[in-house]
Structure formats: structure tokens, C-alpha cells
Write a protein that holds these residues in place. Sequence first.
Motif, PDB file in Angstrom:
ATOM      1  N   ALA A 186     -72.997  24.029 -61.772  1.00 29.65           N
ATOM      2  CA  ALA A 186     -72.532  25.202 -61.030  1.00 29.65           C
ATOM      3  C   ALA A 186     -73.496  25.602 -59.915  1.00 29.65           C
ATOM      4  CB  ALA A 186     -72.334  26.375 -61.990  1.00 29.65           C
ATOM      5  N   LEU A 187     -74.749  25.177 -59.980  1.00 31.98           N
ATOM      6  CA  LEU A 187     -75.742  25.514 -58.967  1.00 31.98           C
ATOM      7  C   LEU A 187     -75.987  24.359 -57.997  1.00 31.98           C
ATOM      8  CD1 LEU A 187     -78.344  27.532 -61.081  1.00 31.98           C
ATOM      9  CD2 LEU A 187     -76.345  28.344 -59.808  1.00 31.98           C
ATOM     10  N   TYR A 225     -70.918  22.871 -65.428  1.00 33.61           N
ATOM     11  CA  TYR A 225     -72.012  23.337 -66.277  1.00 33.61           C
ATOM     12  C   TYR A 225     -72.778  24.479 -65.617  1.00 33.61           C
ATOM     13  CZ  TYR A 225     -71.169  18.889 -68.643  1.00 33.61           C
ATOM     14  OH  TYR A 225     -70.594  17.832 -69.294  1.00 33.61           O
ATOM     15  N   ASP A 226     -72.952  25.563 -66.353  1.00 37.91           N
ATOM     16  CA  ASP A 226     -73.725  26.698 -65.852  1.00 37.91           C
ATOM     17  C   ASP A 226     -75.195  26.312 -65.669  1.00 37.91           C
ATOM     18  OD1 ASP A 226     -71.490  28.296 -65.948  1.00 37.91           O
ATOM     19  OD2 ASP A 226     -71.928  29.068 -67.962  1.00 37.91           O
ATOM     20  N   LEU A 254     -78.102  17.638 -62.402  1.00 37.37           N
ATOM     21  CA  LEU A 254     -77.618  18.013 -63.723  1.00 37.37           C
ATOM     22  C   LEU A 254     -78.770  18.359 -64.655  1.00 37.37           C
ATOM     23  CD1 LEU A 254     -74.774  15.389 -63.855  1.00 37.37           C
ATOM     24  CD2 LEU A 254     -74.477  17.860 -63.663  1.00 37.37           C
ATOM     25  N   ILE A 255     -79.796  18.961 -64.048  1.00 38.11           N
ATOM     26  CA  ILE A 255     -80.975  19.454 -64.737  1.00 38.11           C
ATOM     27  C   ILE A 255     -80.970  20.977 -64.624  1.00 38.11           C
ATOM     28  CG2 ILE A 255     -83.505  19.576 -64.583  1.00 38.11           C
ATOM     29  CD1 ILE A 255     -83.469  16.663 -63.687  1.00 38.11           C
ATOM     30  N   PRO A 256     -81.361  21.715 -65.670  1.00 38.28           N
ATOM     31  CA  PRO A 256     -81.422  23.173 -65.569  1.00 38.28           C
ATOM     32  C   PRO A 256     -82.281  23.609 -64.380  1.00 38.28           C
ATOM     33  CG  PRO A 256     -81.649  22.506 -67.852  1.00 38.28           C
ATOM     34  CD  PRO A 256     -81.678  21.242 -67.035  1.00 38.28           C
ATOM     35  N   GLN A 257     -81.744  24.509 -63.580  1.00 38.29           N
ATOM     36  CA  GLN A 257     -82.434  24.980 -62.384  1.00 38.29           C
ATOM     37  C   GLN A 257     -83.538  25.953 -62.751  1.00 38.29           C
ATOM     38  OE1 GLN A 257     -81.994  24.041 -59.131  1.00 38.29           O
ATOM     39  NE2 GLN A 257     -83.797  25.312 -58.725  1.00 38.29           N
ATOM     40  N   GLU A 258     -84.743  25.674 -62.270  1.00 38.92           N
ATOM     41  CA  GLU A 258     -85.871  26.563 -62.501  1.00 38.92           C
ATOM     42  C   GLU A 258     -86.070  27.451 -61.283  1.00 38.92           C
ATOM     43  OE1 GLU A 258     -87.511  26.865 -65.272  1.00 38.92           O
ATOM     44  OE2 GLU A 258     -86.524  25.215 -66.319  1.00 38.92           O
TER      45      GLU A 258
END
Length: 456
Positions: free
Chosen positions: A384-385, A414-415, A421-425
Motif C-alpha cells: 500500500a505504500l 498489503y498495509d 514488499l518490506i515493512p516501511q520504516e
Amino acid sequence: MQMGLLKSESEVLSLMKRLCCFFILCMMLFFIPASYAETVQEQFALAVVDAIVNGNYDAVAGRFSDELKAEMDAQELRESYESLKTLTGEYWGVHSVEQSQLDDTQLVLVRCAYEKHGLAISISIEEKKISGLDFQLVVLEGIEGLEYPLDMTSREMVFLREGEADETPAKLVVPDGEGPFPAVVFLADSGAQDKDASTFANRPFYDIAEGLARAGIASIRYDKYTYLHTGSMTEAELARLTMQEEYINDALCAIEILKADSRIGDIYIVGHGLGAKAALRVIQAAGKENIAGAVLLSSSTEPLWLDLAKQSTAAMTAEQQESYMTILLEQMELANKLDTLTEAELLEKTILGMSAYYHYDEQSVDAVQAALENAVPLFIAQGALDWQISDGTGIEAWKEALKDASFPVEYKLYDNLNHLLIPQEGEVTKTMQDYAAEGKVSEEVISDIAAFILGE
């Protein structure tokens, strides 16, 4: 190390010397980081162990320096290690890893579990090379006390176009157990990408490949042609570079390697970014009867030049966009009339830093139309980001375009995941700095890909 039962002391010393040289090359050649290693040096040391226990003798010997080649060949490497295995029995896994430092030397002690004994391998590392190596039979406190799960996954080096001038090494990962296993071919995003799709410290294809292996899915990945071979291409070849050379030829070779392996069953394509669009063309070239499905990650339905145009202004202020707009409109106008340009003009002109010739080829195949004609099952996923895919051109556009498809299509947004496709820091900057923080591909993404392939 008590080796009297094996050979004379001089013969043992000779064996140790040969093994020392062998492991130097393993360090340079088989850098296969284990997920449980905490430091780069531990990764190197574990890669040494991985190379020797998997019997990669010919591949290692083929990469020896001239000095090492003068001392041993592949057969001598085989004899050295297999002599040790008469005492240890079959390799079971890594028991523990310890690291210390002496001046400029990193010392890594890897204790390995074997069928009959433990073997401690002490490796001294200086400037990414092994400066010392020692072996010692040890008693382990109990196999049930293994610090790490036994990793029986096979990681093999194979070659696309083996023996040819543009030979390309590839990493074939095959799960432990009874096959045949479904397998994926990885296709990276635009640009010169290595086999792991490395971006700063992130390695998304490595993460996905290892996660899929744990789920019982094999994979093959390799450096893109534009990463490995452009230095040896002529100016004329570079000028006429298209997706055929950058993606399709290598993918077809990888597919043939998988088809020839009795351990492999159905074949899927996993493409990321531009690689997702390339996946659809690979299916056309390979024949849809040879491909069971495809995973399209972080991909739009638009031509590459339009994606690049939107990305180039994503982080700009309104004022900056206004000053840049004249240039951008000229580039977009040129892109919109590619069909009217002669071959000479296509070779001469560039659009957003890339050859007009390449853009002409890339947009000659409409991604949506290719998907509809291929008619193989698809899993389409996006974070999503992901600012590299502008609103209305990503997963929602795919849903609309394929709403009447006659084949199965799954979608997942994916939120809090970025383009990798890695969680955004931290805050999204809409620049490459968003990928600077080290992370891992979301386990949810990997699980969803595995479920799609396994039909769960």
C-alpha cells in the motif's frame, strides 16, 4: 586433532593444507548467507561449510586462483573431505557458531553435527579471505541440543548457457524431501539487478527464495543480463538491447534447467516491477503449456516510460514539477509517437534516460492483453505504500482489466509495505532513501505466494 586412525601425520598435514586452500575458494565463491548468522563473517564461515558438505568440488576448483590451482584440483578436494567423513559419518547440520577477534583477524568457530562425531571448524578471516583453518573432532552435548534447525535445503550453482561466452551462474534452491517440487523463476525489476534484487542492504529475492524453500517450493535466480554482461557487449548490441536480451533469453534457459531436473514439477514465474511484465512475455515465449502460473509483484499496467515519468516527479514540490514539466512533456510527446520513428531515430533518441529503441520494444506487448492471452493463473500483489506505482495503475487497474478473465486471478494489497514488499520504516520520502533501512520481505507475502503455488 587425533587423526592416527586415518593416515600418517604427514598425510594428515597435507590434507589439512589442501582443505585450507579449498575453503579459501569456498569463501569467495559460495557466499550463501544463512538466516541465523548474525554477522557478515559468520555468513562467510557458514557458506564455507555449506559449499563443502554439498560437494561443490568442480565449481570450487574452477574458480581457484592460479596459485591454488597449482596445489590441488577437484579430485583432491573430494578425497580430502571424504577422508574426514570416514570418521564423522554423514553431515547433519550446524550445532553452534561463535565469533571473536584477534587484532585485524576475525575468528569464527563453527561446530557441526555429523552422524558419528562433532567437527569444529575454526576459520580465520581477513579482508573477506580465509587466512587460517583448523579442524578438531569434538563431542557435542547432544544432537537434540542443536542451536539451529537442521537446514537440509540444497543450494546449488548451475549455469545458463554453460560454456558460452555469456555463461551466467544461477542459484538453484531445492527443498529437502521427496519431489517433484513446484519451482519458480525470479525476474527482477528494471535496471542492473543481481540475483537477490539487492537494494541497499535488502535482498527481497533471497528472502522469498528461502521462505518458499521452507514451504516446499524450489526456485532459480540469477544476475540480470544487464548486471553481468553489458561490459562485454558491443555498442551496437547495447543500442539494440530489448527485453528479449534483458529478460526473456535467460528466463527460457532457466526454465529448461528446471524442466530437465527430475526433482522439479510445475514451473511458475515470479516477477517484480518491470520483471512482472517481463514474466508475461516469458510465458508467451515458453508456451503457456509449460508454465503453471505467475506471481506479479509491485507492477503497473502502464508502459515503462509512463511509470518512469510519474516516479520522476513523485517527490517534487509543485514548484519543482512546474519547472520540470516542459522537459517532461517533451519526453512524453516523444514516447507517444514511438510507432512513427524510424529505426535510426529509435537508436538515436532517449526517453527518461533509456533508449527509445528499448521503450519501443517494451510497449509493443500490452501487459494486460498478454495476461489475457496467456490465460494462466495469476497472483497479483502490491504494498500500500508503493509510491513507484501511481494511483490507478497498480493492483486496482489489474482488477479492472482482468475482471472478466476466464482463469483464476488472486489479488492482495498489503498495509505498510513498500515497493520491495518490506515493512516501511519511518516517513515515506518517495525517494530511494525509503529502502535504506534494512528489512525483510513480509512473511505474509511469502506465505501468500506459497499458498497460491501450492493451491492452498
